[in-house]
Design a protein around this motif. Structure first.
Motif, PDB file in Angstrom:
ATOM      1  N   TRP A 102       0.839  -1.206   0.000  1.00  0.00           N
ATOM      2  CA  TRP A 102       0.000   0.000   0.000  1.00  0.00           C
ATOM      3  C   TRP A 102       0.875   1.259   0.000  1.00  0.00           C
ATOM      4  O   TRP A 102       0.640   2.176  -0.780  1.00  0.00           O
ATOM      5  CB  TRP A 102      -0.953   0.016   1.195  1.00  0.00           C
ATOM      6  CG  TRP A 102      -1.716   1.301   1.263  1.00  0.00           C
ATOM      7  CD1 TRP A 102      -1.526   2.313   2.128  1.00  0.00           C
ATOM      8  CD2 TRP A 102      -2.750   1.724   0.375  1.00  0.00           C
ATOM      9  NE1 TRP A 102      -2.381   3.346   1.858  1.00  0.00           N
ATOM     10  CE2 TRP A 102      -3.149   3.006   0.776  1.00  0.00           C
ATOM     11  CE3 TRP A 102      -3.380   1.138  -0.721  1.00  0.00           C
ATOM     12  CZ2 TRP A 102      -4.143   3.723   0.130  1.00  0.00           C
ATOM     13  CZ3 TRP A 102      -4.376   1.851  -1.354  1.00  0.00           C
ATOM     14  CH2 TRP A 102      -4.748   3.130  -0.935  1.00  0.00           C
ATOM     15  N   GLY A 103       1.893   1.273   0.859  1.00  0.00           N
ATOM     16  CA  GLY A 103       2.744   2.460   0.956  1.00  0.00           C
ATOM     17  C   GLY A 103       3.545   2.743  -0.297  1.00  0.00           C
ATOM     18  O   GLY A 103       3.768   3.897  -0.654  1.00  0.00           O
ATOM     19  N   ASN A 104       3.954   1.697  -1.003  1.00  0.00           N
ATOM     20  CA  ASN A 104       4.791   1.887  -2.189  1.00  0.00           C
ATOM     21  C   ASN A 104       4.016   1.956  -3.497  1.00  0.00           C
ATOM     22  O   ASN A 104       4.520   2.518  -4.476  1.00  0.00           O
ATOM     23  CB  ASN A 104       5.828   0.770  -2.287  1.00  0.00           C
ATOM     24  CG  ASN A 104       6.890   0.884  -1.228  1.00  0.00           C
ATOM     25  OD1 ASN A 104       7.409   1.961  -0.981  1.00  0.00           O
ATOM     26  ND2 ASN A 104       7.208  -0.218  -0.575  1.00  0.00           N
ATOM     27  N   TYR A 105       2.811   1.383  -3.511  1.00  0.00           N
ATOM     28  CA  TYR A 105       2.082   1.323  -4.780  1.00  0.00           C
ATOM     29  C   TYR A 105       0.646   1.829  -4.659  1.00  0.00           C
ATOM     30  O   TYR A 105       0.234   2.737  -5.374  1.00  0.00           O
ATOM     31  CB  TYR A 105       2.104  -0.111  -5.339  1.00  0.00           C
ATOM     32  CG  TYR A 105       3.500  -0.664  -5.433  1.00  0.00           C
ATOM     33  CD1 TYR A 105       4.373  -0.216  -6.424  1.00  0.00           C
ATOM     34  CD2 TYR A 105       3.968  -1.607  -4.524  1.00  0.00           C
ATOM     35  CE1 TYR A 105       5.673  -0.693  -6.508  1.00  0.00           C
ATOM     36  CE2 TYR A 105       5.259  -2.096  -4.597  1.00  0.00           C
ATOM     37  CZ  TYR A 105       6.111  -1.630  -5.592  1.00  0.00           C
ATOM     38  OH  TYR A 105       7.386  -2.102  -5.665  1.00  0.00           O
ATOM     39  N   GLY A 106      -0.128   1.254  -3.767  1.00  0.00           N
ATOM     40  CA  GLY A 106      -1.546   1.589  -3.656  1.00  0.00           C
ATOM     41  C   GLY A 106      -1.799   3.043  -3.340  1.00  0.00           C
ATOM     42  O   GLY A 106      -2.671   3.674  -3.945  1.00  0.00           O
ATOM     43  N   ALA A 107      -1.071   3.600  -2.394  1.00  0.00           N
ATOM     44  CA  ALA A 107      -1.282   4.996  -2.007  1.00  0.00           C
ATOM     45  C   ALA A 107      -0.923   5.946  -3.146  1.00  0.00           C
ATOM     46  O   ALA A 107      -1.411   7.075  -3.194  1.00  0.00           O
ATOM     47  CB  ALA A 107      -0.453   5.329  -0.766  1.00  0.00           C
TER      48      ALA A 107
END
Length: 142
Positions: A102-107
């Motif tokens: 999430w921190g590297n891609y989703g957000a």
């Protein structure tokens, strides 16, 4: 009726789970000579006799914990740390992996790389019990 001295020829005893794999912890100490009833004492055959000197040694021998039984002898004993089940390890790793993805891609509204998707699916399969053949967790993508 059997008298106490016949049933318990020694005065002092250590108790342990005779069905447990050894080493196993001492689970009780009995002074059969000072007890008004022996009804709750396991049979002497399933106990380990303790000498009067060892019985009196409450600083390094007769302790509330830290003593065990191995091959009929009382030994120093530390309870083993129970192994963390692989499914539990996978559940923990899955939490970290979700946060990382999430921190590297989703957000950032970026597509998740296939290596991370594969890793997440492998962790989920172990965590949910679908993968019963793995013995270690898969390696996280770089």
């Amino acid at each position: 009726m059997t008298d106490a001295k016949t049933a318990y020829p020694d005065r002092y005893y250590a108790a342990y789970d005779t069905t447990a794999p050894q080493p196993t912890p001492v689970i009780g100490w009995y002074d059969t000579g000072s007890m008004s009833s022996l009804a709750a004492v396991p049979p002497a055959a399933s106990l380990i006799p303790v000498s009067a000197a060892d019985w009196a040694n409450t600083t390094s021998f007769r302790l509330p914990s830290g003593r065990g039984v191995l091959n009929g002898k009382i030994i120093d004993y530390t309870d083993p740390v129970p192994p963390v089940h692989l499914a539990t390890q996978a559940q923990n790793a899955l939490v970290v992996a979700h946060q990382t993805v999430w921190g590297n891609y989703g957000a950032l509204n970026e597509p998740t790389p296939e290596a991370w998707v594969t890793y997440l699916k492998a962790l989920r399969a172990i965590a949910e019990g679908q993968d019963t053949t793995s013995t270690t967790l898969p390696e996280a993508p770089a």
